[in-house]
Design an enzyme around this catalytic site. Structure first.
Site, mmCIF file in Angstrom:
data_model
loop_
_atom_site.group_PDB
_atom_site.id
_atom_site.type_symbol
_atom_site.label_atom_id
_atom_site.label_comp_id
_atom_site.label_asym_id
_atom_site.label_seq_id
_atom_site.Cartn_x
_atom_site.Cartn_y
_atom_site.Cartn_z
ATOM 1 N N GLY A 1 32.628 -22.317 67.429
ATOM 2 C CA GLY A 1 34.001 -22.740 67.718
ATOM 3 C C GLY A 1 34.914 -21.544 68.010
ATOM 4 O O GLY A 1 35.896 -21.667 68.732
ATOM 5 N N GLU B 1 25.222 -22.406 67.057
ATOM 6 C CA GLU B 1 25.095 -23.712 66.388
ATOM 7 C C GLU B 1 23.646 -24.176 66.287
ATOM 8 O O GLU B 1 23.255 -24.862 65.347
ATOM 9 C CB GLU B 1 25.910 -24.779 67.143
ATOM 10 C CG GLU B 1 27.422 -24.586 67.095
ATOM 11 C CD GLU B 1 27.989 -23.744 68.229
ATOM 12 O OE1 GLU B 1 27.213 -23.004 68.882
ATOM 13 O OE2 GLU B 1 29.210 -23.809 68.463
ATOM 14 N N ALA C 1 33.326 -23.058 63.541
ATOM 15 C CA ALA C 1 33.808 -24.142 62.693
ATOM 16 C C ALA C 1 33.330 -23.861 61.269
ATOM 17 O O ALA C 1 32.362 -23.133 61.058
ATOM 18 C CB ALA C 1 33.247 -25.464 63.198
ATOM 19 N N GLU D 1 34.416 -20.861 71.523
ATOM 20 C CA GLU D 1 35.010 -21.993 72.257
ATOM 21 C C GLU D 1 36.539 -21.879 72.274
ATOM 22 O O GLU D 1 37.188 -22.209 73.265
ATOM 23 C CB GLU D 1 34.546 -23.315 71.629
ATOM 24 C CG GLU D 1 33.064 -23.581 71.932
ATOM 25 C CD GLU D 1 32.450 -24.675 71.082
ATOM 26 O OE1 GLU D 1 32.622 -24.636 69.844
ATOM 27 O OE2 GLU D 1 31.800 -25.571 71.643
#
Ligand code: CAA
Length: 259
Positions: free
Chosen positions: A110, A133, A67, A113
């Protein structure tokens, strides 16, 4: 449709579409605008009757480095709640056609993911996977703690999530995160080869089979088995089942229409 942060080729090859994340300077960091485009492109390809499989890729250096930290840095909890970025991911989760990730370089946070939202994964030998993260004071939010644990088991998921360490492509293969690892110059080609195998088959059987495999993620075995059986029976209502079985008996190649 025109896109700013991704490249989309709905007719990359017969029945195969390609979606490429395209913020190379930012290592394809998944800001909200890019993710909205990925969602819209996948939805539109899912509805396109010519498309039977989708390849999702980045570039050689990065599939996606997570992200967009710069976009999130100043946000508070209520901002994040109202932005509701994960509703975009919920739509991606519901795409019915098979998605093959072709991964080279970083697939982090992300990015990893997003790889785990895909159905099969071809990795270049330079690929690196991780959930870093924790190093920036947060934790995975797009399914990382759940999908990773189901994919690689508790202790391996814990190590990745609690240390933020990356694993290389070979380790990802050993853990079952990717289907195979190939030299970097071949990762996209190998994904296309895999897609070619899939698109020759009955699109409707592929769709129901994908749905049934995904059901194994979030249902008890007995419920999953019942679901599988219904999809299996439903396929006997299709022309593709008649054609597939007739072709076998007549010793010829089947021509599937997705009906
Ligand atoms: N968000 C925003 N920008 C990012 C980014 C990210 N996730 N990852 C890389 N970039 C930017 C860098 O800031 C840099 O931009 P500038 O040139 O403007 O400074 C550019 O991309 C190139 O990156 P680096 O100079 O850092 O490249 P490197 O080769 O030295 O390092 C890296 C590569 C190890 C991937 C490093 O960039 C990095 O650690 N990135 C962050 C990875 C991360 O923490 N991801 C998780 C994000 S949170 C998340 O994903 C939450 C969720 O569950 C949805």
């Amino acid at each position: 449709m025109s896109y700013q942060f991704i490249l989309v080729e709905p007719r990359y090859e017969q029945h195969i579409a390609l979606v490429q994340l395209n913020r190379p300077k930012e290592l394809n960091a998944l800001h909200l605008e890019l993710m909205a485009e990925v969602r819209d492109a996948l939805k539109s390809l899912d509805q396109d009757p010519e498309v039977r499989a989708i390849i999702l890729t980045g570039n050689e250096r990065a599939f996606a480095a997570g992200a967009d930290i710069k976009q999130m840095a100043g946000k508070n909890a209520i901002d994040m709640l109202l932005i509701d970025q994960f509703s975009t991911w919920d739509t991606i989760k519901k795409i019915k056609k098979p998605i093959i990730a072709a991964v080279s370089g970083f697939a982090l946070g992300g990015g990893n993911e997003l790889v785990m939202h895909c159905d099969m994964v071809i990795a270049s030998e330079t690929a690196m996977f991780g959930q870093p993260e924790i190093k920036i004071g947060v934790m995975p939010g797009a399914g990382g703690t759940q999908r990773l644990t189901r994919n690689v088991g508790k202790v391996n998921a814990m190590e990745m999530v609690l240390t933020g360490k990356f694993i290389n492509a070979q380790r990802a293969y050993e853990l079952g995160l990717v289907n195979r690892v190939v030299p970097v110059e071949l990762y996209l080609e190998e994904a296309v080869k895999l897609a070619r195998e899939v698109v020759q088959l009955s699109p409707i059987a592929i769709k129901l089979a994908k749905e049934a495999v995904l059901k194994a993620y979030d249902s008890p075995l007995s419920e999953g088995l019942e679901f599988e059986r219904k999809n299996f029976y439903m396929l006997f209502a299709t022309e593709d089942q008649k054609e597939g079985m007739a072709a076998f008996v007549e010793k010829r190649a089947a021509e599937f229409k997705g009906r």
